[in-house]
Motif scaffolding. Structure first.
Motif, mmCIF file in Angstrom:
data_model
loop_
_atom_site.group_PDB
_atom_site.id
_atom_site.type_symbol
_atom_site.label_atom_id
_atom_site.label_comp_id
_atom_site.label_asym_id
_atom_site.label_seq_id
_atom_site.Cartn_x
_atom_site.Cartn_y
_atom_site.Cartn_z
ATOM 1 N N ARG A 31 0.750 -1.070 0.069
ATOM 2 C CA ARG A 31 0.135 -0.008 0.138
ATOM 3 C C ARG A 31 0.954 1.397 0.044
ATOM 4 N NH1 ARG A 31 -5.515 1.346 2.799
ATOM 5 N NH2 ARG A 31 -5.469 3.712 2.819
ATOM 6 N N THR A 32 1.882 1.307 0.828
ATOM 7 C CA THR A 32 2.830 2.492 0.863
ATOM 8 C C THR A 32 3.990 2.430 0.129
ATOM 9 O OG1 THR A 32 1.971 2.744 2.931
ATOM 10 C CG2 THR A 32 3.891 3.774 2.512
ATOM 11 N N ILE A 33 4.375 3.297 -0.781
ATOM 12 C CA ILE A 33 5.327 3.362 -1.639
ATOM 13 C C ILE A 33 6.311 4.567 -1.165
ATOM 14 C CG2 ILE A 33 4.226 1.886 -3.588
ATOM 15 C CD1 ILE A 33 3.817 4.679 -5.025
ATOM 16 N N TYR A 34 7.531 4.571 -1.768
ATOM 17 C CA TYR A 34 8.524 5.729 -1.261
ATOM 18 C C TYR A 34 9.079 6.438 -2.438
ATOM 19 C CZ TYR A 34 7.428 3.206 3.001
ATOM 20 O OH TYR A 34 6.838 2.710 4.261
ATOM 21 N N LYS A 35 9.415 7.835 -1.930
ATOM 22 C CA LYS A 35 10.256 8.383 -3.143
ATOM 23 C C LYS A 35 11.375 8.907 -2.282
ATOM 24 C CE LYS A 35 11.208 10.657 -6.870
ATOM 25 N NZ LYS A 35 12.024 9.939 -7.951
ATOM 26 N N ILE A 36 12.383 8.965 -2.711
ATOM 27 C CA ILE A 36 13.526 9.590 -2.178
ATOM 28 C C ILE A 36 13.911 10.938 -2.891
ATOM 29 C CG2 ILE A 36 16.096 9.560 -1.652
ATOM 30 C CD1 ILE A 36 15.675 6.495 -1.892
ATOM 31 N N CYS A 37 14.081 11.976 -2.227
ATOM 32 C CA CYS A 37 14.127 13.389 -2.783
ATOM 33 C C CYS A 37 14.964 14.231 -1.876
ATOM 34 C CB CYS A 37 12.479 13.762 -2.973
ATOM 35 S SG CYS A 37 12.408 15.328 -3.677
ATOM 36 N N PRO A 38 15.775 15.102 -2.788
ATOM 37 C CA PRO A 38 16.428 16.082 -1.965
ATOM 38 C C PRO A 38 15.429 17.074 -1.224
ATOM 39 C CG PRO A 38 17.293 16.191 -4.322
ATOM 40 C CD PRO A 38 15.965 15.150 -4.227
ATOM 41 N N ALA A 39 15.732 17.478 -0.037
ATOM 42 C CA ALA A 39 14.853 18.200 0.817
ATOM 43 C C ALA A 39 14.406 19.612 -0.022
ATOM 44 C CB ALA A 39 15.384 18.765 1.954
ATOM 45 N N SER A 40 15.501 20.403 -0.472
ATOM 46 C CA SER A 40 15.083 21.502 -1.138
ATOM 47 C C SER A 40 14.054 21.436 -2.533
ATOM 48 C CB SER A 40 16.389 22.166 -1.782
ATOM 49 O OG SER A 40 16.970 21.330 -2.868
ATOM 50 N N GLY A 84 21.282 15.722 2.791
ATOM 51 C CA GLY A 84 19.945 16.475 2.529
ATOM 52 C C GLY A 84 18.561 15.857 1.928
ATOM 53 N N LEU A 85 18.568 14.537 2.046
ATOM 54 C CA LEU A 85 17.586 13.748 1.441
ATOM 55 C C LEU A 85 16.358 13.534 2.396
ATOM 56 C CD1 LEU A 85 19.612 11.026 -0.199
ATOM 57 C CD2 LEU A 85 18.699 13.137 -1.517
ATOM 58 N N LEU A 86 14.964 13.501 1.778
ATOM 59 C CA LEU A 86 14.099 13.128 2.437
ATOM 60 C C LEU A 86 13.620 12.016 1.960
ATOM 61 C CD1 LEU A 86 12.028 16.441 2.533
ATOM 62 C CD2 LEU A 86 13.721 15.580 4.460
ATOM 63 N N LEU A 87 12.602 11.026 2.711
ATOM 64 C CA LEU A 87 11.995 9.919 2.554
ATOM 65 C C LEU A 87 10.602 10.188 2.409
ATOM 66 C CD1 LEU A 87 11.849 6.927 1.740
ATOM 67 C CD2 LEU A 87 11.744 6.425 4.012
ATOM 68 N N ILE A 88 9.768 10.382 1.221
ATOM 69 C CA ILE A 88 8.506 10.456 1.429
ATOM 70 C C ILE A 88 7.523 9.197 1.206
ATOM 71 C CG2 ILE A 88 6.757 12.077 -0.166
ATOM 72 C CD1 ILE A 88 9.540 13.255 0.829
ATOM 73 N N ALA A 89 6.701 8.886 2.048
ATOM 74 C CA ALA A 89 5.840 8.092 2.027
ATOM 75 C C ALA A 89 4.749 8.306 1.506
ATOM 76 C CB ALA A 89 5.495 7.320 3.527
ATOM 77 N N ILE A 90 4.201 7.400 0.345
ATOM 78 C CA ILE A 90 2.926 7.847 -0.233
ATOM 79 C C ILE A 90 1.904 6.601 -0.072
ATOM 80 C CG2 ILE A 90 2.279 8.257 -2.635
ATOM 81 C CD1 ILE A 90 5.623 8.965 -2.080
ATOM 82 N N GLU A 127 13.195 12.514 7.409
ATOM 83 C CA GLU A 127 14.673 13.076 6.862
ATOM 84 C C GLU A 127 15.618 11.842 6.925
ATOM 85 O OE1 GLU A 127 18.356 15.811 8.537
ATOM 86 O OE2 GLU A 127 16.243 16.450 8.915
ATOM 87 N N LEU A 128 16.354 11.566 5.908
ATOM 88 C CA LEU A 128 17.361 10.441 6.091
ATOM 89 C C LEU A 128 18.654 10.993 6.521
ATOM 90 C CD1 LEU A 128 16.292 8.786 2.650
ATOM 91 C CD2 LEU A 128 15.766 8.099 4.706
ATOM 92 N N ARG A 129 19.138 10.476 7.396
ATOM 93 C CA ARG A 129 20.576 10.646 8.077
ATOM 94 C C ARG A 129 21.809 9.895 7.082
ATOM 95 N NH1 ARG A 129 24.582 9.529 11.539
ATOM 96 N NH2 ARG A 129 23.764 7.527 12.125
ATOM 97 N N LEU A 130 22.653 10.751 6.595
ATOM 98 C CA LEU A 130 23.730 10.276 6.201
ATOM 99 C C LEU A 130 24.809 9.867 7.027
ATOM 100 C CD1 LEU A 130 25.200 9.937 3.468
ATOM 101 C CD2 LEU A 130 26.203 12.268 3.625
ATOM 102 N N ARG A 131 25.042 8.646 7.032
ATOM 103 C CA ARG A 131 26.184 7.953 7.866
ATOM 104 C C ARG A 131 27.497 8.399 7.357
ATOM 105 N NH1 ARG A 131 23.220 3.161 7.097
ATOM 106 N NH2 ARG A 131 25.064 2.454 5.726
#
Length: 143
Positions: A31-40, A84-90, A127-131
């Motif tokens: 049901r839920t899909i995801y998009k990775i996207c720069p925050a800006s 600076g990436l976001l994980l968008i749940a759709i 927000e996706l944290r960069l390691r």
């Protein structure tokens, strides 16, 4: 009947058919899909009221999404060392017939949206944290 199945179908074709059936069953359960996207980029989309996709999405003619199960591979292949990436749940159910499941990496079915993403389908933004090793920490997601 070397290499053939019971009805003359080659064994590899039978295995491929069985794999496609299993993938279709998984797709129907997602049901839920995801998009990775720069925050800006995402903040601009929020301001405009819709998301039209990245340059890669525009080139391919659809917006690329991933399932929870596919996210780690997508991050590693396309977003390693990017901050600076976001994980968008759709909510994929809200996208209607414009959402199609098509073979992509390693033959797996990936969700592709043929059209703009309506912000009403977005259920969460994280927000996706960069390691330090260049990878990202993913939140716990239902599979």
């Amino acid at each position: 009947m070397r290499g053939g199945g019971r009805y003359g179908q080659p064994q590899t074709a039978k295995l491929a058919d069985a794999r496609r059936r299993r993938q279709q069953q998984k797709v129907q359960a997602v049901r839920t899909i995801y998009k990775i996207c720069p925050a800006s980029t995402w903040r601009e989309a929020e301001r405009q009221g819709s998301y039209r996709g990245s340059a890669d999405d525009a080139r391919d003619g659809f917006i690329h999404f991933s399932t929870a199960e596919q996210l780690a591979g997508t991050l590693q292949k396309h977003y390693a060392r990017q901050s600076g990436l976001l994980l968008i749940a759709i909510d994929g159910d809200r996208l209607g017939d414009a959402l199609r499941w098509e073979p992509s990496r390693d033959g797996a079915l990936f969700p592709h949206l043929y059209g703009e993403l309506d912000m009403g389908a977005v259920t969460a933004v994280t927000e996706l944290r960069l390691r330090p090793d260049g990878g990202h920490d993913l939140p716990e997601l239902p599979l």
